[in-house]
Design a protein around this motif. Structure first.
Motif, PDB file in Angstrom:
ATOM      1  N   LYS A   2     -91.175 -17.719  -4.287  1.00 40.18           N
ATOM      2  CA  LYS A   2     -89.802 -17.997  -4.708  1.00 40.18           C
ATOM      3  C   LYS A   2     -89.584 -19.501  -4.809  1.00 40.18           C
ATOM      4  CE  LYS A   2     -84.969 -17.033  -3.598  1.00 40.18           C
ATOM      5  NZ  LYS A   2     -84.022 -16.337  -2.680  1.00 40.18           N
ATOM      6  N   ASN A   3     -89.074 -19.930  -5.961  1.00 44.94           N
ATOM      7  CA  ASN A   3     -88.775 -21.336  -6.256  1.00 44.94           C
ATOM      8  C   ASN A   3     -90.014 -22.213  -6.407  1.00 44.94           C
ATOM      9  OD1 ASN A   3     -85.971 -20.869  -6.240  1.00 44.94           O
ATOM     10  ND2 ASN A   3     -85.901 -21.110  -4.009  1.00 44.94           N
ATOM     11  N   LYS A   4     -91.204 -21.634  -6.353  1.00 43.38           N
ATOM     12  CA  LYS A   4     -92.422 -22.389  -6.627  1.00 43.38           C
ATOM     13  C   LYS A   4     -92.589 -22.508  -8.152  1.00 43.38           C
ATOM     14  CE  LYS A   4     -93.957 -22.782  -2.341  1.00 43.38           C
ATOM     15  NZ  LYS A   4     -94.146 -24.086  -1.674  1.00 43.38           N
ATOM     16  N   THR A   5     -93.194 -23.597  -8.586  1.00 41.96           N
ATOM     17  CA  THR A   5     -93.332 -23.843 -10.026  1.00 41.96           C
ATOM     18  C   THR A   5     -94.701 -23.411 -10.520  1.00 41.96           C
ATOM     19  OG1 THR A   5     -91.821 -25.721  -9.857  1.00 41.96           O
ATOM     20  CG2 THR A   5     -93.173 -25.576 -11.839  1.00 41.96           C
ATOM     21  N   VAL A   6     -94.704 -22.555 -11.522  1.00 43.98           N
ATOM     22  CA  VAL A   6     -95.935 -21.965 -12.057  1.00 43.98           C
ATOM     23  C   VAL A   6     -96.026 -22.233 -13.558  1.00 43.98           C
ATOM     24  CG1 VAL A   6     -97.276 -19.850 -12.296  1.00 43.98           C
ATOM     25  CG2 VAL A   6     -95.761 -20.137 -10.320  1.00 43.98           C
ATOM     26  N   ILE A   7     -97.112 -22.843 -13.985  1.00 46.54           N
ATOM     27  CA  ILE A   7     -97.364 -23.087 -15.400  1.00 46.54           C
ATOM     28  C   ILE A   7     -98.402 -22.077 -15.885  1.00 46.54           C
ATOM     29  CG2 ILE A   7     -98.256 -24.734 -17.099  1.00 46.54           C
ATOM     30  CD1 ILE A   7     -97.367 -26.971 -15.169  1.00 46.54           C
ATOM     31  N   ILE A   8     -98.114 -21.406 -16.984  1.00 50.43           N
ATOM     32  CA  ILE A   8     -99.021 -20.389 -17.517  1.00 50.43           C
ATOM     33  C   ILE A   8     -99.302 -20.701 -18.982  1.00 50.43           C
ATOM     34  CG2 ILE A   8     -99.413 -17.927 -17.913  1.00 50.43           C
ATOM     35  CD1 ILE A   8     -97.065 -17.512 -15.813  1.00 50.43           C
ATOM     36  N   THR A   9    -100.557 -20.953 -19.304  1.00 50.65           N
ATOM     37  CA  THR A   9    -100.910 -21.187 -20.705  1.00 50.65           C
ATOM     38  C   THR A   9    -101.290 -19.861 -21.355  1.00 50.65           C
ATOM     39  OG1 THR A   9    -103.278 -21.601 -20.294  1.00 50.65           O
ATOM     40  CG2 THR A   9    -101.772 -23.480 -20.074  1.00 50.65           C
ATOM     41  N   GLY A  10    -101.170 -19.807 -22.672  1.00 48.63           N
ATOM     42  CA  GLY A  10    -101.464 -18.554 -23.367  1.00 48.63           C
ATOM     43  C   GLY A  10    -100.539 -17.444 -22.920  1.00 48.63           C
ATOM     44  N   ALA A  11     -99.249 -17.749 -22.773  1.00 44.03           N
ATOM     45  CA  ALA A  11     -98.316 -16.818 -22.128  1.00 44.03           C
ATOM     46  C   ALA A  11     -97.494 -15.982 -23.096  1.00 44.03           C
ATOM     47  CB  ALA A  11     -97.369 -17.602 -21.211  1.00 44.03           C
ATOM     48  N   SER A  12     -97.830 -16.011 -24.373  1.00 43.43           N
ATOM     49  CA  SER A  12     -96.975 -15.319 -25.334  1.00 43.43           C
ATOM     50  C   SER A  12     -97.329 -13.851 -25.539  1.00 43.43           C
ATOM     51  CB  SER A  12     -97.020 -16.041 -26.688  1.00 43.43           C
ATOM     52  OG  SER A  12     -98.322 -16.001 -27.245  1.00 43.43           O
ATOM     53  N   THR A  13     -98.551 -13.461 -25.198  1.00 47.05           N
ATOM     54  CA  THR A  13     -98.967 -12.071 -25.379  1.00 47.05           C
ATOM     55  C   THR A  13     -99.927 -11.659 -24.267  1.00 47.05           C
ATOM     56  OG1 THR A  13    -100.892 -12.657 -26.749  1.00 47.05           O
ATOM     57  CG2 THR A  13     -98.814 -12.221 -27.915  1.00 47.05           C
ATOM     58  N   GLY A  14    -100.215 -10.359 -24.206  1.00 50.15           N
ATOM     59  CA  GLY A  14    -101.277  -9.838 -23.357  1.00 50.15           C
ATOM     60  C   GLY A  14    -101.201 -10.245 -21.899  1.00 50.15           C
ATOM     61  N   ILE A  15    -102.344 -10.694 -21.382  1.00 52.84           N
ATOM     62  CA  ILE A  15    -102.456 -11.040 -19.966  1.00 52.84           C
ATOM     63  C   ILE A  15    -101.495 -12.156 -19.579  1.00 52.84           C
ATOM     64  CG2 ILE A  15    -104.006 -12.080 -18.257  1.00 52.84           C
ATOM     65  CD1 ILE A  15    -106.303 -10.523 -19.565  1.00 52.84           C
ATOM     66  N   ASN A 209    -114.059   4.321 -14.829  1.00 53.83           N
ATOM     67  CA  ASN A 209    -113.944   5.071 -16.078  1.00 53.83           C
ATOM     68  C   ASN A 209    -112.578   4.909 -16.749  1.00 53.83           C
ATOM     69  OD1 ASN A 209    -115.138   6.682 -18.070  1.00 53.83           O
ATOM     70  ND2 ASN A 209    -114.150   8.532 -17.272  1.00 53.83           N
ATOM     71  N   ARG A 210    -112.071   3.716 -16.720  1.00 47.52           N
ATOM     72  CA  ARG A 210    -110.864   3.356 -17.463  1.00 47.52           C
ATOM     73  C   ARG A 210    -110.874   1.859 -17.704  1.00 47.52           C
ATOM     74  NH1 ARG A 210    -106.778   0.693 -14.642  1.00 47.52           N
ATOM     75  NH2 ARG A 210    -106.817   0.827 -12.364  1.00 47.52           N
ATOM     76  N   ILE A 211    -110.097   1.420 -18.673  1.00 45.63           N
ATOM     77  CA  ILE A 211    -109.952  -0.013 -18.865  1.00 45.63           C
ATOM     78  C   ILE A 211    -108.800  -0.509 -17.992  1.00 45.63           C
ATOM     79  CG2 ILE A 211    -110.882   0.101 -21.198  1.00 45.63           C
ATOM     80  CD1 ILE A 211    -108.005  -0.328 -22.243  1.00 45.63           C
ATOM     81  N   GLY A 212    -108.734  -1.808 -17.815  1.00 40.47           N
ATOM     82  CA  GLY A 212    -107.689  -2.373 -16.968  1.00 40.47           C
ATOM     83  C   GLY A 212    -106.409  -2.633 -17.730  1.00 40.47           C
ATOM     84  N   GLU A 213    -105.358  -2.830 -16.985  1.00 41.08           N
ATOM     85  CA  GLU A 213    -104.054  -3.163 -17.562  1.00 41.08           C
ATOM     86  C   GLU A 213    -103.719  -4.617 -17.236  1.00 41.08           C
ATOM     87  OE1 GLU A 213    -102.706  -1.069 -19.532  1.00 41.08           O
ATOM     88  OE2 GLU A 213    -103.851   0.727 -19.000  1.00 41.08           O
ATOM     89  N   ALA A 214    -102.951  -5.241 -18.099  1.00 37.75           N
ATOM     90  CA  ALA A 214    -102.650  -6.670 -17.945  1.00 37.75           C
ATOM     91  C   ALA A 214    -101.955  -6.965 -16.620  1.00 37.75           C
ATOM     92  CB  ALA A 214    -101.797  -7.144 -19.115  1.00 37.75           C
ATOM     93  N   ASN A 215    -101.123  -6.043 -16.150  1.00 37.08           N
ATOM     94  CA  ASN A 215    -100.407  -6.294 -14.898  1.00 37.08           C
ATOM     95  C   ASN A 215    -101.362  -6.356 -13.704  1.00 37.08           C
ATOM     96  OD1 ASN A 215    -100.454  -3.196 -15.260  1.00 37.08           O
ATOM     97  ND2 ASN A 215     -99.858  -3.420 -13.113  1.00 37.08           N
ATOM     98  N   GLU A 216    -102.562  -5.753 -13.840  1.00 37.93           N
ATOM     99  CA  GLU A 216    -103.525  -5.806 -12.742  1.00 37.93           C
ATOM    100  C   GLU A 216    -104.149  -7.196 -12.626  1.00 37.93           C
ATOM    101  OE1 GLU A 216    -105.104  -1.309 -12.240  1.00 37.93           O
ATOM    102  OE2 GLU A 216    -105.486  -2.180 -14.220  1.00 37.93           O
TER     103      GLU A 216
END
Length: 247
Positions: A2-15, A209-216
């Motif tokens: 909470k209130n920590k600053t997080v920078i995420i690149t490539g954040a427009s789609t997918g993971i 026997n499954r692919i992963g999901e982005a939220n994982e």
């Protein structure tokens, strides 16, 4: 976080978008980046135009973009607590067909983007005496597959894995943690871009026997962001992809 600053690149789609959503919901201050301005704006709106998030359009292969992201975080939130180097490009191409322009693309976006954005972030983290950098690699660095020729992007991703360990060694004494997440096959727009119409058809590559999901992947990123005693590690989030095979 909470209130920590997080920078995420490539954040427009997918993971990347899934990671942004995960941290925004947990009340972190999030800065989203992408080289696709239209997709970035759409992702921000899709996430509800949250007051604890903002976005900055820019090509991460350009050193100035990383500097702008760090400057924005310091200006708006007075800290750079976590950098998640998710932006990247990946596509198969037979080794004998790879041209110099292919190598330039992957090394500029994948490696240089991660390298120089981390450089700008660490300069700020040193002043704070703390920080966390999370790089996104791939299980294919340590687990090659015949039938999926991808030497050009994989060499750049392998360099990121090595960069992670070296930075962890250099800056551990400064309480700066650097780790890599190596995803298996994850459901995202990437599969469509490289011509895989049915991502679930690749489920057999994983023991589960499954692919992963982005939220994982987002959950793994959150764990590493909050952990105070993990650094220099490559965390495989791959359903057993690197452990063994089903026959």
């Amino acid at each position: 976080m909470k209130n920590k600053t997080v920078i995420i690149t490539g954040a427009s789609t997918g993971i990347g978008k899934a990671i942004a959503k995960h941290f925004i919901e947990r009340e972190s201050n999030v800065i989203m980046n992408s080289s696709n301005e239209e997709n970035l704006k759409a992702a921000y709106k899709e996430l509800g135009s949250p007051s604890n998030a903002m976005y900055l359009f820019g090509d991460i292969s350009k050193q100035e973009t990383g500097k702008k992201l760090i400057a924005l975080a310091l200006d708006k939130f007075n800290a750079v607590d976590v950098l998640i180097n998710n932006a990247g490009v990946f596509s198969p191409k037979p080794f004998l067909d790879v041209e110099e322009k292919d190598l330039d693309l992957y090394w500029n976006v994948n490696l240089k983007g991660t390298y120089f954005t981390s450089q700008a972030a660490i300069a700020a983290m040193l002043k704070q005496k703390s920080g966390s950098i999370i790089n996104i690699g791939t299980v294919l660095v340590e687990h090659a597959i015949d039938g999926f020729p991808a030497t050009a992007p994989l060499t750049s991703k392998g360099a990121i894995h090595s960069l992670t360990r070296q930075l962890a060694a250099e800056f551990g004494k400064n309480n700066i943690k650097i780790n890599t997440i190596a995803p298996g096959i994850i459901r995202s727009p990437l599969q469509g871009k490289i011509g895989i119409e049915d991502a679930d058809s690749l489920a057999g590559l994983h023991l589960l026997n499954r692919i992963g999901e982005a939220n994982e992947i987002a959950e793994a990123a959150y764990y590493l962001a909050t952990s105070n005693f993990v650094t220099g590690e490559t965390i495989n989030v791959a359903g057993g992809h690197t452990v063994g095979h089903a026959i």
